[in-house]
Design an enzyme around this catalytic site. Structure first.
Site, PDB file in Angstrom:
ATOM      1  N   GLY A  21     140.014 -34.602 132.050  1.00 20.11           N
ATOM      2  CA  GLY A  21     140.139 -33.375 131.269  1.00 20.11           C
ATOM      3  C   GLY A  21     138.981 -33.151 130.457  1.00 20.11           C
ATOM      4  O   GLY A  21     138.929 -33.327 129.156  1.00 20.11           O
ATOM      5  N   ALA A  22     138.014 -32.990 131.299  1.00 23.36           N
ATOM      6  CA  ALA A  22     136.485 -32.851 130.355  1.00 23.36           C
ATOM      7  C   ALA A  22     136.298 -31.622 129.725  1.00 23.36           C
ATOM      8  O   ALA A  22     135.194 -30.908 129.974  1.00 23.36           O
ATOM      9  CB  ALA A  22     135.312 -33.157 131.346  1.00 23.36           C
ATOM     10  N   GLY A  23     137.198 -31.092 128.876  1.00 19.32           N
ATOM     11  CA  GLY A  23     137.053 -29.784 127.830  1.00 19.32           C
ATOM     12  C   GLY A  23     136.164 -30.180 126.933  1.00 19.32           C
ATOM     13  O   GLY A  23     135.431 -31.258 126.967  1.00 19.32           O
ATOM     14  N   ASN A  46     147.319 -31.655 122.651  1.00 19.83           N
ATOM     15  CA  ASN A  46     147.883 -30.906 121.498  1.00 19.83           C
ATOM     16  C   ASN A  46     149.474 -31.047 121.786  1.00 19.83           C
ATOM     17  O   ASN A  46     149.930 -30.919 123.232  1.00 19.83           O
ATOM     18  CB  ASN A  46     147.364 -29.666 121.302  1.00 19.83           C
ATOM     19  CG  ASN A  46     146.383 -29.506 120.235  1.00 19.83           C
ATOM     20  OD1 ASN A  46     146.346 -30.434 119.294  1.00 19.83           O
ATOM     21  ND2 ASN A  46     145.638 -28.485 120.267  1.00 19.83           N
ATOM     22  N   ALA A  81     135.443 -30.391 118.046  1.00 17.90           N
ATOM     23  CA  ALA A  81     134.558 -30.583 119.472  1.00 17.90           C
ATOM     24  C   ALA A  81     134.505 -28.981 119.901  1.00 17.90           C
ATOM     25  O   ALA A  81     135.539 -28.146 119.896  1.00 17.90           O
ATOM     26  CB  ALA A  81     135.037 -31.509 120.344  1.00 17.90           C
ATOM     27  N   LYS A 115     151.225 -33.638 113.196  1.00 18.86           N
ATOM     28  CA  LYS A 115     150.194 -33.124 113.702  1.00 18.86           C
ATOM     29  C   LYS A 115     150.868 -31.620 114.346  1.00 18.86           C
ATOM     30  O   LYS A 115     150.092 -30.553 114.180  1.00 18.86           O
ATOM     31  CB  LYS A 115     149.473 -33.755 115.036  1.00 18.86           C
ATOM     32  CG  LYS A 115     148.728 -33.108 115.966  1.00 18.86           C
ATOM     33  CD  LYS A 115     147.520 -33.727 116.447  1.00 18.86           C
ATOM     34  CE  LYS A 115     146.429 -33.099 117.449  1.00 18.86           C
ATOM     35  NZ  LYS A 115     145.969 -31.845 117.001  1.00 18.86           N
ATOM     36  N   ASN A 171     147.365 -22.884 114.435  1.00 19.92           N
ATOM     37  CA  ASN A 171     146.906 -22.552 115.459  1.00 19.92           C
ATOM     38  C   ASN A 171     147.315 -20.997 115.764  1.00 19.92           C
ATOM     39  O   ASN A 171     146.246 -20.154 116.029  1.00 19.92           O
ATOM     40  CB  ASN A 171     147.326 -23.217 116.661  1.00 19.92           C
ATOM     41  CG  ASN A 171     146.686 -24.432 116.823  1.00 19.92           C
ATOM     42  OD1 ASN A 171     146.274 -24.912 115.595  1.00 19.92           O
ATOM     43  ND2 ASN A 171     146.390 -25.380 117.798  1.00 19.92           N
ATOM     44  N   ASN A 187     140.118 -21.727 110.331  1.00 17.45           N
ATOM     45  CA  ASN A 187     141.454 -22.555 109.863  1.00 17.45           C
ATOM     46  C   ASN A 187     141.865 -22.215 108.591  1.00 17.45           C
ATOM     47  O   ASN A 187     142.993 -22.219 108.100  1.00 17.45           O
ATOM     48  CB  ASN A 187     141.120 -23.909 110.028  1.00 17.45           C
ATOM     49  CG  ASN A 187     141.159 -24.229 111.609  1.00 17.45           C
ATOM     50  OD1 ASN A 187     141.276 -23.413 112.534  1.00 17.45           O
ATOM     51  ND2 ASN A 187     141.126 -25.550 111.972  1.00 17.45           N
ATOM     52  N   SER A 215     141.792 -24.439 118.321  1.00 17.41           N
ATOM     53  CA  SER A 215     141.773 -24.561 119.572  1.00 17.41           C
ATOM     54  C   SER A 215     142.436 -23.393 120.280  1.00 17.41           C
ATOM     55  O   SER A 215     142.112 -22.633 121.233  1.00 17.41           O
ATOM     56  CB  SER A 215     142.328 -25.845 120.337  1.00 17.41           C
ATOM     57  OG  SER A 215     143.644 -26.032 119.878  1.00 17.41           O
TER      58      SER A 215
HETATM   59  O1  KPL Z   1     144.206 -29.629 116.143  1.00 15.57           O
HETATM   60  C1  KPL Z   1     143.816 -28.433 115.849  1.00 15.57           C
HETATM   61  C2  KPL Z   1     143.526 -27.403 117.002  1.00 15.57           C
HETATM   62  O2  KPL Z   1     142.419 -26.677 116.497  1.00 15.57           O
HETATM   63  O3  KPL Z   1     144.019 -27.351 117.760  1.00 15.57           O
HETATM   64  C3  KPL Z   1     143.520 -28.225 114.300  1.00 15.57           C
HETATM   65  C4  KPL Z   1     144.124 -29.362 113.608  1.00 15.57           C
HETATM   66  C5  KPL Z   1     144.226 -26.974 113.913  1.00 15.57           C
HETATM   67  C6  KPL Z   1     142.010 -28.066 113.974  1.00 15.57           C
HETATM   68  O4  KPL Z   1     141.274 -27.219 114.355  1.00 15.57           O
END
Ligand code: KPL
Length: 296
Positions: A7-9, A97, A122, A178, A186, A196, A248
């Site tokens: 998974g090279a995202g 995630n 990233a 998380k 999100n 964010n 993300s």
């Molecule tokens: O995990 C994240 C995501 O963007 O999926 C957070 C914690 C909201 C950081 O951007």
């Protein structure tokens, strides 16, 4: 250590680029990113500034390594698991995630599956180039909690390549924390096209807090000891630390791509014994957007 990074995202490329400084890394991804890395190497920018030449491929079948590190989007987990099952690995580690990824990998793979979280920021700049938008930490351990020598060994290998790494014996709680943070940040940032930090202020804050509260309740229903205060503390900490970042899901929506809503708010709504109106509403709104843009 030989590591197949599936998974090279954005996150996968960053972790692959960091691990390749010390280990023998094979990045499995898609063209044109893979073609660009094969041609010119992977450029790691932002907090870092170097170029590296990991092995790359678009074909993840039949690979062998000590570790399969899975960083695909949660909706691609089943396909990744089927592809990886054609190879041979000592251990698999999910750094994805959402919840439920480890069970889906374990259903197909013959090796032990570890769970983890990664808080490095990233962003893919262009094919062959990834930017680290914020230093973070990898936390890993057995998905059911407890200690594991495998987790310690992988943690040491990560630390050798300069990754901030913690081996934890309470992964179920950490994964739910998380998830709670993601349920709050999100969809709100994706639907409103904001960064964010917006969730910390009115009028977004009560919605974000309620999504996290509901998630803590569902975690408790599944036997995980998680209070409302714990998830709100985590939410405030992450939203402040990543105030200027684009989540993300906001990146996915902006690019017209499918989101991970099913594994985040959708998962919470599906697991809940009672009603979770905020998570259900946020899921419905994001899925409406996806359906009307042909990305669902
Ligand atoms: O995990 C994240 C995501 O963007 O999926 C957070 C914690 C909201 C950081 O951007």
């Amino acid at each position: 250590m030989r590591i197949v990074l599936f998974g090279a995202g954005s996150l996968g490329s960053l972790l692959g680029g960091l691990l390749a400084r010390e280990h023998d890394v094979v990045l499995v991804g898609r063209d044109p990113h893979v073609a660009a890395i094969r041609e010119d190497g992977l450029r790691v920018g932002g907090e870092f500034d170097y170029r590296i030449d990991p092995e790359v491929t678009t074909d993840g079948t039949g690979l062998t390594a000590a570790l399969a590190l899975v960083t695909v989007k949660s909706y691609d987990t089943d396909e990744a698991a089927r592809t990886l099952s054609t190879g041979e690995f000592g251990t698999a580690l999910s750094l994805q995630n959402g919840l439920g990824n480890e069970e889906r990998l374990a259903a197909e793979l013959d090796c032990p599956v570890l769970a983890g979280t990664a808080s490095y920021g990233a962003r893919l700049i262009e094919p062959g180039a990834v930017e680290c938008t914020g230093l973070g930490r990898v936390v890993l351990g057995p998905p059911e909690g407890g200690e594991s020598t495998l987790a310690t060994m992988i943690g040491e290998a990560f630390a050798e390549s300069g990754l901030e790494t913690t081996v934890a014996d309470d992964m179920p709680r950490r994964l739910w924390v998380k998830c709670a943070v993601n349920t709050a940040i999100n969809p709100l940032t994706a639907l409103t096209g904001t960064k964010n930090g917006v969730v910390l202020d009115e009028p977004a804050w009560p919605i974000a807090r309620e999504a996290a509260h509901e998630t803590a309740r569902v975690a408790r229903e599944s036997g995980v000891d998680l209070s409302e205060e714990m998830v709100v503390d985590a939410l405030e900490r992450v939203a402040s630390a990543t105030r200027g970042n684009t989540s993300s899901m906001a990146q996915d929506l902006r690019k017209g791509r499918r989101t991970e809503i099913d594994a985040i708010n959708g998962y919470v709504a599906q697991q809940a014994e009672g009603s979770v109106p905020t998570n259900a509403l946020l899921t419905g709104l994001v899925k409406t957007w996806e359906n009307s843009h042909g990305s669902g």
